[in-house]
Write a protein that holds these residues in place. Sequence first.
Motif, PDB file in Angstrom:
ATOM      1  N   GLU A  10       0.831  -1.204   0.000  1.00  0.00           N
ATOM      2  CA  GLU A  10       0.000   0.000   0.000  1.00  0.00           C
ATOM      3  C   GLU A  10       0.868   1.258   0.000  1.00  0.00           C
ATOM      4  N   LEU A  11       1.954   1.244   0.744  1.00  0.00           N
ATOM      5  CA  LEU A  11       2.887   2.373   0.715  1.00  0.00           C
ATOM      6  C   LEU A  11       3.444   2.572  -0.689  1.00  0.00           C
ATOM      7  N   ALA A  12       3.792   1.478  -1.346  1.00  0.00           N
ATOM      8  CA  ALA A  12       4.311   1.565  -2.708  1.00  0.00           C
ATOM      9  C   ALA A  12       3.250   2.131  -3.653  1.00  0.00           C
ATOM     10  N   ARG A  13       1.999   1.709  -3.476  1.00  0.00           N
ATOM     11  CA  ARG A  13       0.912   2.191  -4.340  1.00  0.00           C
ATOM     12  C   ARG A  13       0.720   3.696  -4.198  1.00  0.00           C
ATOM     13  N   GLN A  14       0.941   4.216  -2.999  1.00  0.00           N
ATOM     14  CA  GLN A  14       0.773   5.645  -2.734  1.00  0.00           C
ATOM     15  C   GLN A  14       2.052   6.448  -3.005  1.00  0.00           C
ATOM     16  N   SER A  15       3.076   5.786  -3.560  1.00  0.00           N
ATOM     17  CA  SER A  15       4.392   6.423  -3.784  1.00  0.00           C
ATOM     18  C   SER A  15       4.990   6.928  -2.486  1.00  0.00           C
ATOM     19  N   LEU A  16       4.820   6.150  -1.413  1.00  0.00           N
ATOM     20  CA  LEU A  16       5.335   6.516  -0.101  1.00  0.00           C
ATOM     21  C   LEU A  16       6.359   5.529   0.444  1.00  0.00           C
ATOM     22  N   LEU A  17       6.725   4.524  -0.351  1.00  0.00           N
ATOM     23  CA  LEU A  17       7.690   3.530   0.104  1.00  0.00           C
ATOM     24  C   LEU A  17       9.100   4.102   0.030  1.00  0.00           C
ATOM     25  N   ARG A  18       9.775   4.122   1.157  1.00  0.00           N
ATOM     26  CA  ARG A  18      11.121   4.700   1.226  1.00  0.00           C
ATOM     27  C   ARG A  18      12.166   3.643   0.885  1.00  0.00           C
ATOM     28  N   THR A  19      13.196   4.048   0.176  1.00  0.00           N
ATOM     29  CA  THR A  19      14.285   3.139  -0.169  1.00  0.00           C
ATOM     30  C   THR A  19      15.619   3.812   0.129  1.00  0.00           C
ATOM     31  N   ARG A  20      16.674   3.013   0.161  1.00  0.00           N
ATOM     32  CA  ARG A  20      18.026   3.538   0.366  1.00  0.00           C
ATOM     33  C   ARG A  20      18.854   3.325  -0.891  1.00  0.00           C
ATOM     34  N   ARG A  21      19.790   4.228  -1.125  1.00  0.00           N
ATOM     35  CA  ARG A  21      20.762   4.062  -2.191  1.00  0.00           C
ATOM     36  C   ARG A  21      22.147   4.159  -1.568  1.00  0.00           C
ATOM     37  N   THR A  22      23.080   3.365  -2.035  1.00  0.00           N
ATOM     38  CA  THR A  22      24.390   3.242  -1.404  1.00  0.00           C
ATOM     39  C   THR A  22      25.399   4.191  -2.034  1.00  0.00           C
ATOM     40  N   VAL A  23      25.968   5.063  -1.204  1.00  0.00           N
ATOM     41  CA  VAL A  23      26.971   6.035  -1.640  1.00  0.00           C
ATOM     42  C   VAL A  23      28.352   5.439  -1.404  1.00  0.00           C
ATOM     43  N   SER A  24      29.209   5.513  -2.406  1.00  0.00           N
ATOM     44  CA  SER A  24      30.539   4.902  -2.292  1.00  0.00           C
ATOM     45  C   SER A  24      31.668   5.924  -2.417  1.00  0.00           C
ATOM     46  N   SER A  25      31.355   7.197  -2.179  1.00  0.00           N
ATOM     47  CA  SER A  25      32.380   8.243  -2.228  1.00  0.00           C
ATOM     48  C   SER A  25      32.250   9.118  -0.991  1.00  0.00           C
ATOM     49  N   ALA A  26      33.232   9.982  -0.787  1.00  0.00           N
ATOM     50  CA  ALA A  26      33.126  10.972   0.281  1.00  0.00           C
ATOM     51  C   ALA A  26      32.000  11.947  -0.041  1.00  0.00           C
ATOM     52  N   GLN A  27      31.442  12.556   1.008  1.00  0.00           N
ATOM     53  CA  GLN A  27      30.365  13.518   0.798  1.00  0.00           C
ATOM     54  C   GLN A  27      30.896  14.788   0.132  1.00  0.00           C
ATOM     55  N   GLY A  28      30.086  15.355  -0.733  1.00  0.00           N
ATOM     56  CA  GLY A  28      30.434  16.579  -1.431  1.00  0.00           C
ATOM     57  C   GLY A  28      29.414  16.844  -2.513  1.00  0.00           C
ATOM     58  N   PRO A  29      29.576  17.903  -3.289  1.00  0.00           N
ATOM     59  CA  PRO A  29      28.633  18.188  -4.367  1.00  0.00           C
ATOM     60  C   PRO A  29      28.574  17.082  -5.414  1.00  0.00           C
ATOM     61  N   LEU A  30      29.672  16.338  -5.576  1.00  0.00           N
ATOM     62  CA  LEU A  30      29.702  15.220  -6.513  1.00  0.00           C
ATOM     63  C   LEU A  30      29.777  13.922  -5.724  1.00  0.00           C
ATOM     64  N   LEU A  31      28.791  13.055  -5.937  1.00  0.00           N
ATOM     65  CA  LEU A  31      28.724  11.788  -5.224  1.00  0.00           C
ATOM     66  C   LEU A  31      28.727  10.626  -6.208  1.00  0.00           C
ATOM     67  N   THR A  32      29.321   9.522  -5.788  1.00  0.00           N
ATOM     68  CA  THR A  32      29.202   8.280  -6.545  1.00  0.00           C
ATOM     69  C   THR A  32      28.178   7.414  -5.838  1.00  0.00           C
ATOM     70  N   VAL A  33      27.095   7.111  -6.544  1.00  0.00           N
ATOM     71  CA  VAL A  33      25.983   6.370  -5.968  1.00  0.00           C
ATOM     72  C   VAL A  33      25.728   5.138  -6.830  1.00  0.00           C
ATOM     73  N   GLU A  34      25.976   3.975  -6.254  1.00  0.00           N
ATOM     74  CA  GLU A  34      25.790   2.724  -6.976  1.00  0.00           C
ATOM     75  C   GLU A  34      26.471   2.761  -8.342  1.00  0.00           C
ATOM     76  N   ALA A  35      27.750   3.157  -8.285  1.00  0.00           N
ATOM     77  CA  ALA A  35      28.668   3.163  -9.436  1.00  0.00           C
ATOM     78  C   ALA A  35      28.371   4.258 -10.455  1.00  0.00           C
ATOM     79  N   ARG A  36      27.470   5.199 -10.114  1.00  0.00           N
ATOM     80  CA  ARG A  36      27.173   6.281 -11.052  1.00  0.00           C
ATOM     81  C   ARG A  36      27.446   7.629 -10.402  1.00  0.00           C
ATOM     82  N   PRO A  37      28.088   8.557 -11.115  1.00  0.00           N
ATOM     83  CA  PRO A  37      28.331   9.887 -10.540  1.00  0.00           C
ATOM     84  C   PRO A  37      27.081  10.765 -10.587  1.00  0.00           C
TER      85      PRO A  37
END
Length: 385
Positions: A10-37
């Motif tokens: 039901e959360l997914a149907r309402q566009s309310l399901l929260r997910t995580r994405r994995t960051v593999s770089s140091a924090q900053g304006p440019l991030l690498t997230v799941e192998a993509r900048p």
Amino acid sequence: MHDFHQQLDELARQSLLRTRRTVSSAQGPLLTVEARPYLSFCSNDYLGLANHPAITAAAVTALGQYGMGAAASALISGHSAAHETLERALAEFTGLPAALGFGSGYMANMGVIGALVGAGDTVVVDRLSHASLIDGARLSGASLKVFPHNDTQRLDHVLARCGSGRKLVVTDAVFSMDGDQAPLSELAEICARHGAWLLVDDAHGFGVLGPQGRGSLAHAGVRAPHVLCMGTLGKAAGVAGAFVAGERDLLAWIMQRARTYMFSTAHPPALAAAATASLAVIAADEWRRTHLRALVAQLRKGLAGLSWQLLPSQTPIQPLIIGDNARARALMQQLREQGIWVPAICPPTVPRMTARLRISLSALHTQEQVAQLIEALVQAEQVAA
């Protein structure tokens, strides 16, 4: 056994399901997230200090002296010289008599409210205050009253009708989802008139507002014995942890009664040393706040013509109201496909039909990067129209 599968669907149907994405770089304006900048407008690293070399070096040096963990609560043997130095530096930085460190802002708010009030007392909360303030008020056992956002007249009326017991007013200084600011001078005056304490959550103002980034109370020129400041060290300061600052006796009492302080292992000494180093950078690097203000002005000018509402914020938090949950998430995904990461914030974090893109600016963003975001949003609106 309760079946959560249907509720998740039901959360997914309402566009309310929260997910995580994995960051593999140091924090900053440019991030690498799941192998993509990505060009990131997601974080609360408002001054760009999360990867500052002097702050990192302070942590590394402290690791050599103290090791990693504090290994005990502060009231047993976890309060190191690094923690003591940080608390003294925080008191001096905020201009308040004393400071007390906590593991996080959530723990600080929960602990302070529970230490100050209980059954027979009253907590009065701004409607848009952070969840930690609401939860702390609920768990304290005190009577909880809510006043409309930044409505000082209504607050005055509520306090005037409070009977016996202690009274505590709690509010964000900078509201995390709207980016606007509380009228702290008026709030402090009203609380003084009615004999109430005022707890100000300065998570999003500390380091950004006030002379040398000393926070929202300094920005508003407020200092009084009945006012406490809670600030976090994981946002503009770029490290982790939190603190509460105020009168010495009040802080001494909180240390005796705040359960989230008493019964938690102290945070690592290396983080305390890093936070102390961060305070020096915050005070010295005025260019970070100057540049940040320029970026805010650039973004607001560039998005002024959009049909989506940009809320009236002069802080690094710039919320763009989309309305519908699915449309907000679709716009977030559209930007991601162009390599730009801006989070969509949906209920229950914000009220129904106010789903938004929460744009967060950093002093390390360039004007060219902000221009790239503006262009992408202008084009997205044209496609949506």
